[in-house]
Design a protein around this motif. Structure first.
Motif, mmCIF file in Angstrom:
data_model
loop_
_atom_site.group_PDB
_atom_site.id
_atom_site.type_symbol
_atom_site.label_atom_id
_atom_site.label_comp_id
_atom_site.label_asym_id
_atom_site.label_seq_id
_atom_site.Cartn_x
_atom_site.Cartn_y
_atom_site.Cartn_z
ATOM 1 N N THR A 177 0.841 -1.203 0.000
ATOM 2 C CA THR A 177 0.000 0.000 0.000
ATOM 3 C C THR A 177 0.875 1.251 0.000
ATOM 4 O OG1 THR A 177 -1.512 -1.269 1.386
ATOM 5 C CG2 THR A 177 -1.975 1.064 1.149
ATOM 6 N N GLN A 181 1.158 4.151 -2.961
ATOM 7 C CA GLN A 181 0.854 5.577 -2.755
ATOM 8 C C GLN A 181 2.078 6.446 -3.011
ATOM 9 O OE1 GLN A 181 1.555 8.119 -0.183
ATOM 10 N NE2 GLN A 181 2.882 6.693 0.921
ATOM 11 N N ALA A 187 -2.566 9.185 -1.800
ATOM 12 C CA ALA A 187 -2.430 8.491 -0.517
ATOM 13 C C ALA A 187 -3.787 8.068 0.047
ATOM 14 C CB ALA A 187 -1.709 9.381 0.479
ATOM 15 N N PHE A 188 -4.742 8.995 0.067
ATOM 16 C CA PHE A 188 -6.018 8.721 0.739
ATOM 17 C C PHE A 188 -6.718 7.511 0.119
ATOM 18 C CE2 PHE A 188 -10.531 10.179 1.688
ATOM 19 C CZ PHE A 188 -10.478 9.716 2.973
ATOM 20 N N TYR A 191 -4.877 4.191 0.711
ATOM 21 C CA TYR A 191 -5.040 3.614 2.047
ATOM 22 C C TYR A 191 -6.459 3.107 2.271
ATOM 23 C CZ TYR A 191 -0.376 4.667 3.491
ATOM 24 O OH TYR A 191 0.982 4.657 3.591
ATOM 25 N N ILE A 192 -7.439 3.709 1.593
ATOM 26 C CA ILE A 192 -8.793 3.151 1.686
ATOM 27 C C ILE A 192 -8.791 1.730 1.122
ATOM 28 C CG2 ILE A 192 -11.135 3.293 0.743
ATOM 29 C CD1 ILE A 192 -10.960 6.299 0.954
ATOM 30 N N GLY A 194 -6.216 -0.280 0.705
ATOM 31 C CA GLY A 194 -5.400 -1.149 1.552
ATOM 32 C C GLY A 194 -6.138 -1.571 2.806
ATOM 33 N N THR A 195 -6.803 -0.606 3.448
ATOM 34 C CA THR A 195 -7.521 -0.896 4.686
ATOM 35 C C THR A 195 -8.658 -1.885 4.437
ATOM 36 O OG1 THR A 195 -7.016 1.348 5.385
ATOM 37 C CG2 THR A 195 -8.669 0.169 6.655
ATOM 38 N N TYR A 198 -7.486 -5.382 4.092
ATOM 39 C CA TYR A 198 -7.283 -6.024 5.394
ATOM 40 C C TYR A 198 -8.603 -6.532 5.964
ATOM 41 C CZ TYR A 198 -2.369 -5.182 6.330
ATOM 42 O OH TYR A 198 -1.003 -5.227 6.309
ATOM 43 N N LEU A 199 -9.651 -5.715 5.798
ATOM 44 C CA LEU A 199 -10.967 -6.131 6.297
ATOM 45 C C LEU A 199 -11.389 -7.430 5.615
ATOM 46 C CD1 LEU A 199 -13.334 -5.341 8.125
ATOM 47 C CD2 LEU A 199 -14.338 -4.134 6.185
ATOM 48 N N GLY B 62 -11.876 -4.799 12.361
ATOM 49 C CA GLY B 62 -11.429 -5.696 11.308
ATOM 50 C C GLY B 62 -10.289 -5.140 10.471
ATOM 51 N N THR B 63 -9.793 -3.953 10.830
ATOM 52 C CA THR B 63 -8.684 -3.362 10.068
ATOM 53 C C THR B 63 -7.555 -2.988 11.029
ATOM 54 O OG1 THR B 63 -9.627 -1.153 10.248
ATOM 55 C CG2 THR B 63 -10.239 -2.417 8.313
ATOM 56 N N MET B 67 -3.258 1.171 9.661
ATOM 57 C CA MET B 67 -3.893 1.665 8.445
ATOM 58 C C MET B 67 -4.901 2.761 8.781
ATOM 59 S SD MET B 67 -2.358 -0.026 6.179
ATOM 60 C CE MET B 67 -3.121 -0.277 4.603
ATOM 61 N N LEU B 71 -4.814 6.401 7.174
ATOM 62 C CA LEU B 71 -6.016 6.863 6.497
ATOM 63 C C LEU B 71 -6.437 8.230 7.033
ATOM 64 C CD1 LEU B 71 -7.663 5.593 4.304
ATOM 65 C CD2 LEU B 71 -9.130 4.569 6.017
ATOM 66 N N PHE B 74 -3.795 11.081 6.145
ATOM 67 C CA PHE B 74 -3.921 11.606 4.783
ATOM 68 C C PHE B 74 -5.331 12.087 4.493
ATOM 69 C CE2 PHE B 74 -0.252 8.710 4.394
ATOM 70 C CZ PHE B 74 0.670 9.641 3.967
ATOM 71 N N VAL B 78 -6.755 15.622 2.916
ATOM 72 C CA VAL B 78 -7.556 15.703 1.699
ATOM 73 C C VAL B 78 -8.810 16.546 1.936
ATOM 74 C CG1 VAL B 78 -8.991 14.347 0.131
ATOM 75 C CG2 VAL B 78 -6.714 13.554 0.710
#
Lengths: 220, 213
Positions: A177, A181, A187-188, A191-192, A194-195, A198-199, B62-63, B67, B71, B74, B78
């Motif tokens: 991830t 980026q 980046a934002f 990471y969404i 990537g996160t 993981y879920l 769950g994450t 991260m 998140l 950044f 944004v």
């Protein structure tokens, strides 16, 4: 300026994400096997070993449970080379995850082992089973069954915690991830993705273990 | 080249540990307030709200916390917020703590027999009164041990704020290790300090558990 999100620039990098996710799964699988075995040995030592061993295991469990995983990882990766033990990022990650999971698994399994009725052990001993046989055939399976949900939760927690391993350049999902980026400067959104990956992995691993436990470890 | 004594290392780590404690407090307090709000939403009986809180909890449990930190770090930028590592860490850890705390407390409330709600409803108490006078005092007894136990998770969680550049105990440890060329000693000291912070809380949580069981 309205918020503009662009996910295409991440999704075109899917091979990187996939590779990262595969490594995360691989790290978790190895740590689960090794950490699980470590936990079983330690739980056994703590429940019925000699006093000195019990103290030693107790100390190990408390130290690991009361310090952050990232510090354990850094100690192993940056600290151990001073003793001449130089580990690759991957090995250091596996070692840290194993040691970490081992401590939690010890506590979880101990609860299950202590719940074994005394009579069952006596009955097994009266059938002339050896001490090791009593543990592996009579005590362990029902104990595993009892604590399986807690153990699965802990394995998922360790997998999520392994995101930190990217910090020592282990090429797992969070590292991938980060890499993406740094290439697309989004980046934002990166990471969404990537996160959420993981879920997805967490849900996958949880269901897989719930399915596999009764089939391969302790029977229904 | 300057010589560093053990005391130099420990002293600087202690200074940084203040930020670990501060961050833990903010996250725990913020998480308590926000978690209580989420709990009320979940108990309100409105399907949509219950669902939303459920998804929120799933998302945070769950994450990886790491991260979540990235998140927010950044994400806030944004959205035009002039962000700093300190702000992002506070917000991320607060949200993280609120998700876990609301789940712990939901379990505690669920452990109160249904009849207690019904009895208080039959006395014409409003939802707020039922919760405040009948349910809360009983649920609190059940919830206190796991809540204290979770504080340990929060303290350990603050270590991840080092990754986005917030100088707390772990980050300071990294910087000191780089200067002194003694990573093993430094990280051992760092670990010892976390242990000194966390172990008493763990013991206290365990004692509470035993007392209330």
């Amino acid at each position: 300026m309205p918020l503009q999100l662009d996910f295409m620039s991440i999704l075109v990098q899917w091979p990187l994400l996939l590779r990262g996710a595969a490594w995360t799964i691989a790290l978790t699988a190895i740590a689960t096997l090794l950490g699980g075995m470590l936990g079983i040995v330690c739980a056994w030592a703590r429940a019925g070993g000699p006093r000195a061993l019990r103290w030693l295991v107790g100390g190990y469990v408390e130290i690991i449970r009361n310090t952050p995983f990232i510090v354990q990882l850094f100690f192993i990766f940056f600290g151990l080379p001073e003793l001449g033990i130089r580990l690759s990022p991957m090995t250091a990650s596996i070692l840290a995850m194993t040691v970490n999971l081992g401590a939690y698994a010890t506590e979880i399994l101990r609860a299950g082992i202590e719940a074994t009725p005394r009579g069952q052990i006596e009955a097994a001993e009266s059938l002339a089973l050896t001490k090791a046989q009593v543990f592996t055939r009579v005590v362990l399976p029902p104990a595993l069954k009892k604590v399986w949900p807690a153990l699965v939760s802990q394995i998922v927690i360790v997998m999520l915690g392994s995101a930190v391993c990217g910090q020592i350049s282990t090429e797992e999902l969070s590292y991938a991830t980060n890499l993406i980026q740094s290439r697309n400067f989004r980046a934002f959104e990166t990471y969404i993705v990537g996160t959420l990956s993981y879920l997805g992995l967490a849900i996958l691993v949880r269901n897989l273990l719930y399915w596999a436990g009764p089939r391969f470890l302790f029977g229904r | 080249m300057p010589e560093f004594t053990l005391w130099d290392i420990v002293r600087n780590l202690l200074l940084a540990a203040r930020w670990t404690v501060a961050l833990s407090f903010i996250a725990f307090l913020g998480g308590t307030v926000f978690g209580l709000l989420l709990l009320l939403m979940r108990l309100s009986g409105r399907r949509v709200l219950e669902r939303l809180v459920g998804i929120y909890v799933q998302l945070f449990q769950g994450t990886p916390l790491l991260m979540q930190l990235f998140l927010l770090y950044f994400g806030l930028a944004v959205m035009g917020v002039n962000t700093s590592a300190w702000l992002a860490a506070c917000v991320a850890l607060t949200l993280y703590a609120s998700a876990y705390l609301t789940e712990i407390w939901r379990g505690a409330v669920a452990a109160i027999p249904r009849g207690q709600w019904e009895a208080s409803a039959s006395l014409a108490l409003s939802f707020g009164q039922q919760f405040r006078h009948i349910i809360l005092p009983q649920a609190l007894r059940i919830a206190v041990a796991p809540t204290v136990g979770f504080l340990v998770q929060v303290v350990k969680g603050t270590a991840l704020a080092s990754v986005i550049g917030f100088v707390e105990l772990t980050k300071a440890g990294g910087m000191i290790a780089n200067v002194t060329y003694e990573p093993m000693l430094t990280y051992a000291c760092v670990a010892a300090m976390y242990f000194v912070l966390c172990f008493p809380i763990s013991l206290y949580a365990r004692a509470l558990e035993r007392k209330l069981a």
